[in-house]
Write an enzyme that holds these catalytic residues in place. Structure first.
Site, PDB file in Angstrom:
ATOM      1  N   TYR A  73       1.680   8.185  16.076  1.00  0.00           N
ATOM      2  CA  TYR A  73       2.683   8.181  15.009  1.00  0.00           C
ATOM      3  C   TYR A  73       4.017   8.710  15.542  1.00  0.00           C
ATOM      4  O   TYR A  73       4.140   9.878  15.888  1.00  0.00           O
ATOM      5  CB  TYR A  73       2.232   9.032  13.821  1.00  0.00           C
ATOM      6  CG  TYR A  73       1.032   8.502  13.074  1.00  0.00           C
ATOM      7  CD1 TYR A  73       0.569   7.196  13.261  1.00  0.00           C
ATOM      8  CD2 TYR A  73       0.338   9.299  12.166  1.00  0.00           C
ATOM      9  CE1 TYR A  73      -0.531   6.716  12.571  1.00  0.00           C
ATOM     10  CE2 TYR A  73      -0.762   8.822  11.467  1.00  0.00           C
ATOM     11  CZ  TYR A  73      -1.193   7.540  11.680  1.00  0.00           C
ATOM     12  OH  TYR A  73      -2.285   7.073  10.986  1.00  0.00           O
ATOM     13  N   SER A 236      -3.507   3.560   3.458  1.00  0.00           N
ATOM     14  CA  SER A 236      -2.682   2.551   2.787  1.00  0.00           C
ATOM     15  C   SER A 236      -3.153   2.284   1.355  1.00  0.00           C
ATOM     16  O   SER A 236      -3.402   1.133   0.977  1.00  0.00           O
ATOM     17  CB  SER A 236      -2.655   1.241   3.588  1.00  0.00           C
ATOM     18  OG  SER A 236      -1.839   1.362   4.729  1.00  0.00           O
ATOM     19  N   PRO A 237      -3.270   3.307   0.526  1.00  0.00           N
ATOM     20  CA  PRO A 237      -3.784   3.122  -0.835  1.00  0.00           C
ATOM     21  C   PRO A 237      -2.825   2.407  -1.782  1.00  0.00           C
ATOM     22  O   PRO A 237      -3.213   2.098  -2.907  1.00  0.00           O
ATOM     23  CB  PRO A 237      -4.045   4.550  -1.311  1.00  0.00           C
ATOM     24  CG  PRO A 237      -3.077   5.390  -0.525  1.00  0.00           C
ATOM     25  CD  PRO A 237      -3.008   4.733   0.820  1.00  0.00           C
ATOM     26  N   GLY A 241      -2.827  -6.407   2.080  1.00  0.00           N
ATOM     27  CA  GLY A 241      -2.767  -6.994   3.408  1.00  0.00           C
ATOM     28  C   GLY A 241      -2.689  -5.929   4.484  1.00  0.00           C
ATOM     29  O   GLY A 241      -3.048  -4.767   4.271  1.00  0.00           O
ATOM     30  N   VAL A 246       3.760  -3.244  -0.785  1.00  0.00           N
ATOM     31  CA  VAL A 246       3.162  -2.464  -1.864  1.00  0.00           C
ATOM     32  C   VAL A 246       2.850  -3.398  -3.026  1.00  0.00           C
ATOM     33  O   VAL A 246       3.694  -4.219  -3.410  1.00  0.00           O
ATOM     34  CB  VAL A 246       4.122  -1.343  -2.305  1.00  0.00           C
ATOM     35  CG1 VAL A 246       3.590  -0.604  -3.523  1.00  0.00           C
ATOM     36  CG2 VAL A 246       4.360  -0.366  -1.147  1.00  0.00           C
ATOM     37  N   PHE A 247       1.661  -3.298  -3.597  1.00  0.00           N
ATOM     38  CA  PHE A 247       1.280  -4.203  -4.696  1.00  0.00           C
ATOM     39  C   PHE A 247       1.928  -3.833  -6.022  1.00  0.00           C
ATOM     40  O   PHE A 247       2.076  -4.667  -6.903  1.00  0.00           O
ATOM     41  CB  PHE A 247      -0.239  -4.263  -4.849  1.00  0.00           C
ATOM     42  CG  PHE A 247      -0.893  -2.949  -5.189  1.00  0.00           C
ATOM     43  CD1 PHE A 247      -0.913  -2.469  -6.491  1.00  0.00           C
ATOM     44  CD2 PHE A 247      -1.514  -2.195  -4.206  1.00  0.00           C
ATOM     45  CE1 PHE A 247      -1.524  -1.266  -6.805  1.00  0.00           C
ATOM     46  CE2 PHE A 247      -2.127  -0.984  -4.507  1.00  0.00           C
ATOM     47  CZ  PHE A 247      -2.128  -0.520  -5.821  1.00  0.00           C
TER      48      PHE A 247
END
Length: 326
Positions: A73, A236-237, A241, A246-247
């Protein structure tokens, strides 16, 4: 200084009664009892010091004691930035649970003994600590020699540099292969999971069906980890994909966002919070890893973790994301 008895932590914060406070869970069989929400530090490398301090202090004030890192990171900078912030804030290292990961190199994966040992030395130096609470192997290395990993882990444990071990993005067979050579138990497996990325759940709900959701892509990792008492950490909550976006409020998920709008109003939480509350509702006792750099979003998540999402609402959200039920 305020002592919050229910978490056995000491922080320079307001009393618990004035703040929402994150719940706890146990990491595998390790004896570690930590916040059910972890702050992932993948994106803090380029932040201004004051912004990092606000993010870390807000998280600590809300009871988040688990901080997730990896040696890749920011090329290691994220670990350095975190350590500098902890020092400025005067937070006692022993009140924090620090996890980092190793094994990803430029263009390949490396679980050799030499690389694992060297990686941990670099991680400890950057985090300004003499031990890690948890070390994860980041992504499966198909050239792994389990006995070599066992030697590295044993040396790290015997020296006091690492107290607990786990993996990330492993399937059951890969865990069994590695565990067979290890003298210590693997305690965690970090896997991608969100409302819009539910592969580990789909297969179990569409058994023996000719539908894409019934395809076995992970060897039944959700049930396996529950049976073996390995804590799943959801990365990645908020994403769909592979880092595609972000959904929440995405035009790609109109039905999902319509349902979330209604349920968030009913429960009095934000979509950010509901995304985590949905994960936490699962009885597998999954730990969510927040990749956010926004203190407000951290607050929204902790507030939403107080709600008890009903079974019908959990399934309604699941279906709204485009999934089927037989």
């Amino acid at each position: 200084m305020f002592i919050c008895e229910n978490l056995r932590r000491v922080y320079p914060v307001a009393p618990c009664s004035t703040l929402p406070f994150v719940k706890t869970l146990k990491i595998g069989t390790s004896g570690l009892e930590v916040s059910e929400v972890s702050l992932g530090c993948m994106r803090i490398g380029g932040m201004e010091p004051a912004a990092v301090d606000e993010l870390i202090k807000t998280s600590v004030d809300l009871g988040i004691d688990f901080y997730d890192h990896a040696d890749i990171y920011g090329g290691g900078k994220c670990e350095e930035v975190f350590a500098q912030s902890v020092a400025r804030l005067g937070i006692d290292r022993h009140k924090l649970v620090l996890q980092s990961k190793c094994g990803i190199r430029q263009g390949y994966f490396d679980f050799s003994k030499e690389h694992i040992l060297n990686s941990v030395d670099g991680i400890l130096k950057r985090l300004a600590t003499d031990y890690l609470d948890v070390l994860l192997l980041h992504r499966p290395d198909t050239l792994v020699e389990p006995e070599e990993v066992a030697d590295a882990f044993s040396q790290l444990q015997d020296s006091g540099k690492v107290r607990n071990f786990g993996v990330s993005n492993f399937n059951p067979g890969q865990i069994r292969l590695l565990q067979a050579s290890l003298p210590m138990k693997l305690q965690a497996n970090q896997l991608q999971l969100s409302i819009a990325h539910t592969g580990m759940i789909d297969r179990g709900l569409t058994v023996n069906m000719r539908h894409d959701n019934s395809i076995d892509r992970d060897g039944g990792i959700l049930d396996y980890c529950r049976l073996e008492k390995i804590t799943i950490q959801a990365w990645s909550p908020f994403q769909y994909g592979f880092f595609e976006g972000v959904f929440m409020d995405s035009p790609k998920y109109p039905e999902l966002n319509k349902v979330l709008d209604r349920l968030c109003a009913e429960y009095g939480v934000t979509k950010t919070g509901m995304a985590i509350a949905w994960i936490q509702r699962h009885p597998a006792k999954i730990q969510s890893v927040l990749g956010t750099t926004s203190p407000d979003r951290v607050r929204q998540v902790v507030e939403a973790c107080q709600i008890d999402l009903s079974r019908p609402h959990w399934y309604e959200i699941y279906r709204a994301a485009g999934n089927i039920l037989p």
